[in-house]
Scaffold this active site. Structure first.
Site, PDB file in Angstrom:
ATOM      1  N   SER A 108       0.852  -1.186   0.000  1.00 14.11           N
ATOM      2  CA  SER A 108       0.000   0.000   0.000  1.00 14.11           C
ATOM      3  C   SER A 108       0.886   1.233   0.000  1.00 14.11           C
ATOM      4  O   SER A 108       2.009   1.202   0.521  1.00 14.11           O
ATOM      5  CB  SER A 108      -0.902   0.004   1.235  1.00 14.11           C
ATOM      6  N   SER A 109       0.389   2.320  -0.563  1.00 13.94           N
ATOM      7  CA  SER A 109       1.162   3.569  -0.547  1.00 13.94           C
ATOM      8  C   SER A 109       1.397   4.071   0.873  1.00 13.94           C
ATOM      9  O   SER A 109       2.324   4.848   1.122  1.00 13.94           O
ATOM     10  CB  SER A 109       0.444   4.650  -1.362  1.00 13.94           C
ATOM     11  N   CYS A 110       0.597   3.605   1.831  1.00 16.61           N
ATOM     12  CA  CYS A 110       0.729   4.073   3.208  1.00 16.61           C
ATOM     13  C   CYS A 110       1.964   3.511   3.903  1.00 16.61           C
ATOM     14  O   CYS A 110       2.297   3.934   5.018  1.00 16.61           O
ATOM     15  CB  CYS A 110      -0.521   3.755   4.024  1.00 16.61           C
ATOM     16  N   TYR A 137       0.677  -1.564  10.668  1.00 22.03           N
ATOM     17  CA  TYR A 137       0.305  -2.153   9.381  1.00 22.03           C
ATOM     18  C   TYR A 137       1.458  -2.037   8.395  1.00 22.03           C
ATOM     19  O   TYR A 137       1.785  -2.981   7.668  1.00 22.03           O
ATOM     20  CB  TYR A 137      -0.944  -1.453   8.842  1.00 22.03           C
ATOM     21  N   LYS A 141       3.490  -5.038   6.422  1.00 23.45           N
ATOM     22  CA  LYS A 141       3.514  -5.105   4.960  1.00 23.45           C
ATOM     23  C   LYS A 141       4.930  -5.021   4.405  1.00 23.45           C
ATOM     24  O   LYS A 141       5.262  -5.676   3.409  1.00 23.45           O
ATOM     25  CB  LYS A 141       2.634  -4.000   4.370  1.00 23.45           C
ATOM     26  N   HIS A 180     -12.152   2.641   5.194  1.00 20.12           N
ATOM     27  CA  HIS A 180     -11.276   3.706   4.720  1.00 20.12           C
ATOM     28  C   HIS A 180     -12.116   4.924   4.334  1.00 20.12           C
ATOM     29  O   HIS A 180     -13.337   4.922   4.474  1.00 20.12           O
ATOM     30  CB  HIS A 180     -10.442   3.206   3.545  1.00 20.12           C
TER      31      HIS A 180
END
Length: 312
Positions: A108-110, A137, A141, A180
């Site tokens: 994810s970009s996060c 998270y 990841k 989200h």
């Protein structure tokens, strides 16, 4: 990847897994495995190994994850770290040990540093501090992403990670504690309509910018990347469209044809101020996003109006 290749998709009850399965079926892939959680418990290493021995998939798409928005991440970091690490290790290592040569993991970009250079290139990973609101998270990841990259480097197997921007679309999570931003806003509109409330309250300042991608565009990117046998271990997938949360909320209100005031609770953090991805790698494979933000939100809203479990 041929039309009769054995293909396993995990997490098909979720946003990404359901989309990948739907697109594979639309593209006439016939030999598909998409077990329920009861049929394949990714938290149980033995059951994962047994399932792989029984089915012998050639290609695996594994978007299954324990996910949620800012509020959920802040309240439940232990599970966001421990459950994600456990389930992804089970499926990645079991696939590797059972001889699966092609594996797509999903980040994810996060998980990029909070203050990454914009637009964010893949080499920005680990170049700075993470955003604290989703650190657990992100750490999980990153560990899965690195595991796939090590397997790729040491065995030459086609293991890679797709890094999408903020996703939305059909089959999203509308739980008020774990959704989200787009489903969260839609859910608040639903409640406002039901209770005749003319104010929508959102977290943060509304100034943070986000890049949104309709989930079917990600699914098509994943299938293209798998078919191409890509030379990269990490591939960003973004729409290139960026919008503030304030403008996003106004857009969703307009599409839902509901008049309400938008207010923000600035005591709650915005999270990362900006997360625009550089998607040159996936575009070099012939992919480009097909669904604009306006069109995607309209599709999502129209779908929800027909869903008897959510109905707006």
């Amino acid at each position: 990847m041929k039309k009769n290749s054995k293909i396993l998709v995990t997490g098909t009850n979720g946003l990404v897994g359901a989309s990948i399965l739907r697109i594979l079926k639309e593209q006439n892939y016939r030999n598909l495995y998409y077990p329920t959680r009861k049929e394949l418990d990714l938290l149980n290493e033995k059951k994962v190994k047994n399932y792989l021995e029984k089915t012998e998939p050639e290609y695996v798409f594994s978007p299954a994850a324990y996910v949620g928005g800012i509020e959920a991440n802040m309240k439940d970091p232990i599970n966001f770290l421990s459950l994600n690490t456990k389930l992804q290790n089970n499926i990645i290592l079991s696939c590797y040990n059972s001889g699966v040569n092609n594996f797509a993991f999903f980040g994810s970009s996060c998980i990029y540093p909070k203050y990454s250079k914009q637009p964010i290139k893949e080499n920005e990973l680990l170049n700075g501090k993470l955003e604290l609101t989703n650190e657990a998270y992100a750490v999980a990841k990153i560990s899965g992403l690195k595991l796939c990259s090590y397997i790729r480097k040491l065995s030459n197997k086609n293991y890679f990670t797709l890094m999408p921007s903020n996703l939305y679309g059909q089959n999203d999570n509308y739980d008020k504690n774990y959704s989200h931003v787009i489903p969260a806003i839609l859910n608040k509109i639903k409640l406002a309509k039901k209770n005749n409330i003319n104010e929508i309250k959102l977290y943060g300042t509304g100034k943070a910018k986000r890049e949104f991608l309709y989930v079917d565009d990600l699914a098509k990117a994943a299938i293209i990347a798998m078919k191409k046998n890509v030379k990269y271990s990490m591939i960003n997938v973004g729409s290139g469209e960026e919008i503030t949360i304030n403008k996003l909320a106004k857009l969703i209100l307009r599409i839902s044809d509901y008049r309400a005031k938008i207010s923000f609770d600035s005591k709650v953090p915005d999270g990362t101020p900006r997360k625009l991805l550089n998607s040159d790698r996936i575009k070099s494979l012939g992919w480009k996003p097909k669904i604009s933000l306006i069109k995607g939100i309209k599709k999502t809203y129209d779908f929800l109006k027909k869903d008897i479990n959510i109905r707006l």
